[in-house]
Design a protein around this motif. Structure first.
Motif, PDB file in Angstrom:
ATOM      1  N   ALA A 124       0.731  -1.101  -0.048  1.00 18.10           N
ATOM      2  CA  ALA A 124      -0.174   0.004  -0.062  1.00 18.10           C
ATOM      3  C   ALA A 124       0.830   1.137   0.229  1.00 18.10           C
ATOM      4  CB  ALA A 124      -1.017  -0.140   1.213  1.00 18.10           C
ATOM      5  N   LEU A 125       1.730   1.422   0.860  1.00 20.76           N
ATOM      6  CA  LEU A 125       2.970   2.441   0.790  1.00 20.76           C
ATOM      7  C   LEU A 125       3.387   2.722  -0.811  1.00 20.76           C
ATOM      8  CD1 LEU A 125       4.650   4.486   2.394  1.00 20.76           C
ATOM      9  CD2 LEU A 125       6.276   2.591   2.649  1.00 20.76           C
ATOM     10  N   ILE A 180      11.592   5.315  -4.210  1.00 22.03           N
ATOM     11  CA  ILE A 180      10.941   4.674  -2.719  1.00 22.03           C
ATOM     12  C   ILE A 180       9.954   3.635  -3.054  1.00 22.03           C
ATOM     13  CG2 ILE A 180      10.022   4.978  -0.779  1.00 22.03           C
ATOM     14  CD1 ILE A 180      11.188   7.756  -0.649  1.00 22.03           C
ATOM     15  N   ALA A 181       9.028   3.994  -3.952  1.00 19.17           N
ATOM     16  CA  ALA A 181       7.973   3.103  -4.349  1.00 19.17           C
ATOM     17  C   ALA A 181       8.569   1.962  -5.003  1.00 19.17           C
ATOM     18  CB  ALA A 181       6.792   3.754  -5.163  1.00 19.17           C
ATOM     19  N   THR A 182       9.384   2.040  -6.195  1.00 14.69           N
ATOM     20  CA  THR A 182       9.689   1.157  -6.880  1.00 14.69           C
ATOM     21  C   THR A 182      10.635  -0.022  -6.291  1.00 14.69           C
ATOM     22  OG1 THR A 182       9.924   2.977  -8.706  1.00 14.69           O
ATOM     23  CG2 THR A 182      10.974   0.713  -9.411  1.00 14.69           C
ATOM     24  N   PHE A 589      -3.789   2.939   8.316  1.00 17.99           N
ATOM     25  CA  PHE A 589      -3.737   4.171   7.889  1.00 17.99           C
ATOM     26  C   PHE A 589      -2.095   4.543   7.790  1.00 17.99           C
ATOM     27  CE2 PHE A 589      -7.969   5.390   9.344  1.00 17.99           C
ATOM     28  CZ  PHE A 589      -8.501   5.860   8.210  1.00 17.99           C
ATOM     29  N   GLN A 590      -1.421   3.761   8.236  1.00 17.96           N
ATOM     30  CA  GLN A 590       0.213   3.935   8.415  1.00 17.96           C
ATOM     31  C   GLN A 590       0.681   4.023   6.850  1.00 17.96           C
ATOM     32  OE1 GLN A 590       1.418   0.728  10.729  1.00 17.96           O
ATOM     33  NE2 GLN A 590       0.792   1.466  12.954  1.00 17.96           N
ATOM     34  N   PRO A 591       0.445   3.272   5.730  1.00 17.44           N
ATOM     35  CA  PRO A 591       1.053   3.598   4.609  1.00 17.44           C
ATOM     36  C   PRO A 591       0.919   4.974   4.249  1.00 17.44           C
ATOM     37  CG  PRO A 591       0.257   1.437   4.667  1.00 17.44           C
ATOM     38  CD  PRO A 591      -0.351   2.023   6.009  1.00 17.44           C
ATOM     39  N   ALA A 595       3.377   7.940   3.500  1.00 20.60           N
ATOM     40  CA  ALA A 595       3.742   8.494   2.160  1.00 20.60           C
ATOM     41  C   ALA A 595       3.290  10.073   1.981  1.00 20.60           C
ATOM     42  CB  ALA A 595       2.660   7.908   1.345  1.00 20.60           C
ATOM     43  N   LEU A 596       2.516  10.696   2.915  1.00 14.59           N
ATOM     44  CA  LEU A 596       2.032  11.942   3.112  1.00 14.59           C
ATOM     45  C   LEU A 596       3.292  12.781   3.824  1.00 14.59           C
ATOM     46  CD1 LEU A 596      -1.572  11.715   4.059  1.00 14.59           C
ATOM     47  CD2 LEU A 596      -0.789  13.071   1.984  1.00 14.59           C
TER      48      LEU A 596
END
Length: 642
Positions: A124-125, A180-182, A589-591, A595-596
Motif C-alpha cells: 500500500a505504501l 522509494i515506491a519502485t 492508515f500507516q502507509p 507517504a504524506l
C-alpha cells in the motif's frame, strides 16, 4: 472455450464466512484509504498509471502537432521542452514500470496460490508514494515549472546556471521520491514469489510471468541506486553549490551519463521483461498448449537481467571514450539479442505447434512480435559503433526507441488488459471493439514511427521544436503526426472497450479462455481471500492438471483453509515445501500517513523550507517507528500466528 465453474470449494459455509470476515474490507471511505488488499492496490496502479499515460500521450500529441509543419508556432521552445521532458519522464517512470507492477500486484499472489503479497502494508505504501510522486511532478506543469532538460537530464545543460528555476529540482526530487515506491515494490515481489508459493510449486513450476517479475525486481534493486545517486548529486550541485559535475572544480560531466545509463539500459529490460512475461502467460490459452522451451525461456530471462548491466556505454558511443572500450560494449550489445531471440522463437514455435484461437489478446501478441522484432533489428545496428555515431541524436534513435518500448511493452500490456479484464472486473469485453482498437493501434504505431527512421537518416535531429522547410522533412513529419492521432484514436477505443465491459459487459465465468494458471481457478473477480482452499500444485499447468484441481475441491485439509485469521503459509524457496503459517497485517492508515509525510518532506525541500523539511523528516521517522513497533498479543495468539 472453457466456461466451467471453479472447483467446488472444500471449505464449509462457516469457513467461507470466517474467511470473508477476516479478509474482506467493507466498502467505505475509510477502507479506500486503508486497504492492503493486493487486488485493489493492483487495480489502482493500473488506473493511475493509465491516467499518467494519458497525460504523457496528450503531451506527445501537442508535440506532434507542433512538428507537423515547418516553423510552426503552436508551442514556444520552453513549452515544448517541458512537454518533451514530461512526456519521456512520465512514459518511462510513471507509466511503463508502474503499469506492469499493477499487473504484478493483482496477479502474482493469484498465480502462485497465495492470499496476498508478502508485505501488504509495504504494498500500500508503494502505491501511495507512486501516486504522490506522480502528482508532485505533473503539478509543476500548469505553473510553467515542469522539468525541461529531457528525461535523460544531461549535465551541464541541467546545471543551475544553464537551467535556472525549479524545473530540474522537480525532476531530481520527484524521481528520488518515486524510487522509494519502485524499490519497495521490487522487494515485495521477490519475497512473495520466493516464500508464499503454494505447496508443490517448485521453481520448475513457477509461471513465466512470475519469473519475469522476480527478475525485474532484482534488476531494480541493483540498477536504481545509480539513478538515485545521480539525482541526489544533481540536486546538491544545483541547490547547495557542490561540484560533482563541474569540471572546473574537479567534477566530471560524463559521470552523470555513466550513472544514468548504468540504470538506463537495464531499465529498458525492467520495462520490457514483465511485458514478455505477459506474452508467455497469454499464449497457452490461445494456442491450447504450454509455451515451448520453458527452461530456455527462464534461462533467457535470467541472462537478460545479468547481461543488461554490461551494455550502458552502448548509449555513449559518441562521447569520446577510448575506442578499445567500445568493442567490449558493442559485443555485449550484440550478445544480449540472443536470449531475446530465444524467447521470440519459443513463442513462434508455440503458435506453430498449437491450435490457434484468434481473439483480441492474441492479436496484440502477434502485433508485439512483429513490432518488437523490427525494433530489435535496428537495435543490433546501434551495436555497431560506426553506425551509432552517424545516427546519434537523430530521429532514427527516436524511431528505434519507440519500436522497442511500444512494441515491447505497450502491445503486451494491451494483450494483458484484454486477457485479464474478465478476471479483474468480472465482465467480458466486446470482441468487435477490441479488434478495431488493435488495428488502429497497430496501424497508427507504424505510420507514426516508421517514417522517423527515414527522416532520421535524412538528417533531422531529435529534441528540436521546429525546422525549416528547405530540409525536406515536412512531408514525413506530417505523416508521423497523422499516425500519432490514429494511434491515439486506437488507444481511446481501448479505453472505451474497458468502460463498456465494466458497465455493460456480460458476467465473466471463472475461466473464459481455458487458461493454464491458478488465477483461472478463482471466481471472477476473485474473493478477498483469493482461494477458499489454498491449492497444492502438481505441474506447470495446474488448472489443466487433474490432481491440482482436485486439491482445491471437497475434502481439503483444514490447514489449507486457514479460516481462523489472516493467515497464509510460507514455503521453501526451491521446492515449495510448506514450512509454517504467518499472520498478515490488516488494513491500516500507516502507509498513507507515511507517504504524506514523505510528500511533505520533498515538497519542503523543493521550496527550500528547510525547517518544515526537518519536521516532515521527523514525522517520517516517528511513523516508521510506530509501523515497526511489535504489537502486544496474548500468548495464545502469538502461538497460533507462529
Amino acid at each position: 472455450m472453457s466456461t466451467t465453474a471453479a472447483p467446488a470449494p472444500g471449505a464449509s459455509r462457516e469457513d467461507l464466512a470466517r474467511l470473508e470476515e477476516h479478509w474482506g474490507e467493507r466498502p467505505s471511505v475509510r477502507s479506500w484509504f486503508t486497504t492492503v488488499d493486493h487486488k485493489r492496490i493492483g487495480r489502482r496502479y493500473l488506473v493511475t498509471a493509465g491516467l499518467f499515460f494519458a497525460l504523457a500521450g496528450i503531451s506527445a500529441l501537442a508535440m506532434r502537432a507542433q512538428l507537423a509543419r515547418p516553423e510552426a508556432g503552436l508551442l514556444s521552445p520552453e513549452e515544448y521542452n517541458q512537454l518533451f521532458t514530461m512526456h519521456g519522464t512520465a512514459m518511462i517512470f510513471l507509466f511503463a514500470t508502474p503499469m506492469l507492477f499493477g499487473f504484478g500486484n493483482f496477479l502474482v499472489p493469484l498465480l502462485i496460490g497465495s492470499r496476498d503479497m508478502a508485505f501488504p502494508k509495504l504494498n500500500a505504501l508503494g502505491y501511495w508514494v507512486f501516486l504522490f510522486a506522480g502528482l508532485f511532478m505533473w503539478a509543476s506543469l500548469p505553473f510553467g515549472a515542469a522539468p525541461n532538460g529531457g528525461w535523460f537530464a544531461y549535465v551541464p545543460l541541467t546545471a543551475q546556471q544553464n537551467t535556472p528555476g525549479l524545473h530540474m529540482d522537480v525532476y531530481s526530487l520527484g524521481l528520488l521520491f518515486l524510487g522509494i515506491a519502485t524499490t519497495a515494490g521490487s522487494i515485495n515481489f521477490i519475497v512473495t514469489a520466493l516464500k508464499l508459493r503454494a505447496p508443490g510449486m517448485s521453481l520448475n513450476r513457477v509461471p513465466l510471468f512470475v519469473w519475469a517479475i522476480v527478475a525485474t525486481g532484482f534488476m531494480v534493486i541493483f540498477a536504481l541506486p545509480a539513478l538515485n545517486l545521480d539525482n541526489a548529486m544533481l540536486f546538491l550541485d544545483r541547490r547547495f553549490g557542490t561540484h560533482f559535475f563541474d569540471p572546473s572544480a574537479g567534477g566530471n560531466v560524463l559521470l552523470w551519463q555513466h550513472l544514468f545509463w548504468i540504470f538506463g539500459h537495464p531499465d529498458v529490460y525492467i520495462i520490457v521483461m514483465p511485458a514478455l512475461g505477459i506474452v508467455s502467460a497469454v499464449l497457452p490459452a490461445f494456442t491450447r498448449r504450454g509455451v515451448v522451451g520453458y527452461p530456455l525461456i527462464v534461462l533467457a530471462i535470467v541472462s537478460i537481467s545479468i547481461i543488461s548491466f554490461g551494455v550502458w556505454v552502448h548509449h555513449m558511443f559518441a562521447t569520446g571514450l577510448p575506442q578499445l572500450s567500445y568493442s567490449f560494449f558493442s559485443a555485449a550489445s550484440t550478445v544480449i539479442t540472443i536470449p531475446s531471440g530465444i524467447q521470440i522463437f519459443a513463442w513462434l514455435a508455440t503458435m506453430v505447434l498449437g491450435r490457434l484461437v484468434v481473439r483480441v489478446p492474441l492479436l496484440f501478441v502477434i502485433g508485439f512480435i512483429v513490432t518488437f522484432v523490427l525494433g530489435g533489428f535496428t537495435g543490433t545496428m546501434f551495436a555497431l559503433t560506426a553506425f551509432d555515431q552517424q545516427v546519434t541524436d537523430s530521429y532514427f534513435v527516436v524511431a528505434h526507441f519507440h519500436y522497442v518500448l511500444i512494441g515491447g511493452a505497450v502491445f503486451p500490456m494491451l494483450a494483458g488488459i484484454y486477457y485479464w479484464l474478465p478476471k479483474i472486473t468480472g465482465r467480458m469485453y466486446h470482441e468487435g471493439l477490441g479488434r478495431w482498437a488493435f488495428w488502429l493501434v497497430f496501424t497508427g504505431m507504424h505510420v507514426t514511427f516508421f517514417p522517423m527512421h527515414l527522416y532520421g537518416l535524412f538528417g533531422m535531429p531529435r529534441r528540436v521544436y521546429t525546422y525549416r522547410s528547405e530540409a525536406g522533412w515536412d512531408g514525413w513529419n506530417l505523416v508521423s503526426t497523422v499516425g500519432s492521432y490514429l494511434l491515439a484514436l486506437g488507444l481511446l477505443l481501448v479505453l472505451v472497450g474497458v468502460v463498456h465491459a465494466v458497465r455493460r459487459g456480460r458476467p465473466a465465468p471463472p475461466d473464459p479462455w481455458g487458461g493454464d494458471s491458478l488465477e483461472w481457478s478463482t471466481e471472477s473477480p476473485p474473493k478477498p481471500y483469493n482461494f477458499p482452499v489454498l491449492p497444492r500444485v502438481h505441474s506447470l499447468h495446474p488448472t489443466w492438471d487433474e490432481p491440482s484441481r482436485e486439491s482445491m475441491g471437497a475434502g481439503a485439509e483444514p490447514d489449507r483453509i486457514l479460516a481462523d485469521g489472516r493467515r497464509t503459509p510460507l514455503t521453501s524457496e526451491l521446492d515449495g515445501r510448506r514450512e509454517r503459517t504467518v499472520e498478515m497485517p490488516d488494513a491500516s492508515f500507516q502507509p498513507l500517513v507515511l507517504a504524506l509525510a514523505m510528500l511533505a518532506f520533498f515538497t519542503a525541500m523543493l521550496f527550500a523550507w528547510y525547517p518544515v523539511a526537518a519536521v516532515a523528516a521527523g514525522a517520517v521517522v516517528v511513523t516508521v517507528a510506530v509501523w515497526l513497533w511489535p504489537p502486544r498479543r496474548p500468548a495464545e495468539e502469538v502461538g497460533v500466528a507462529a
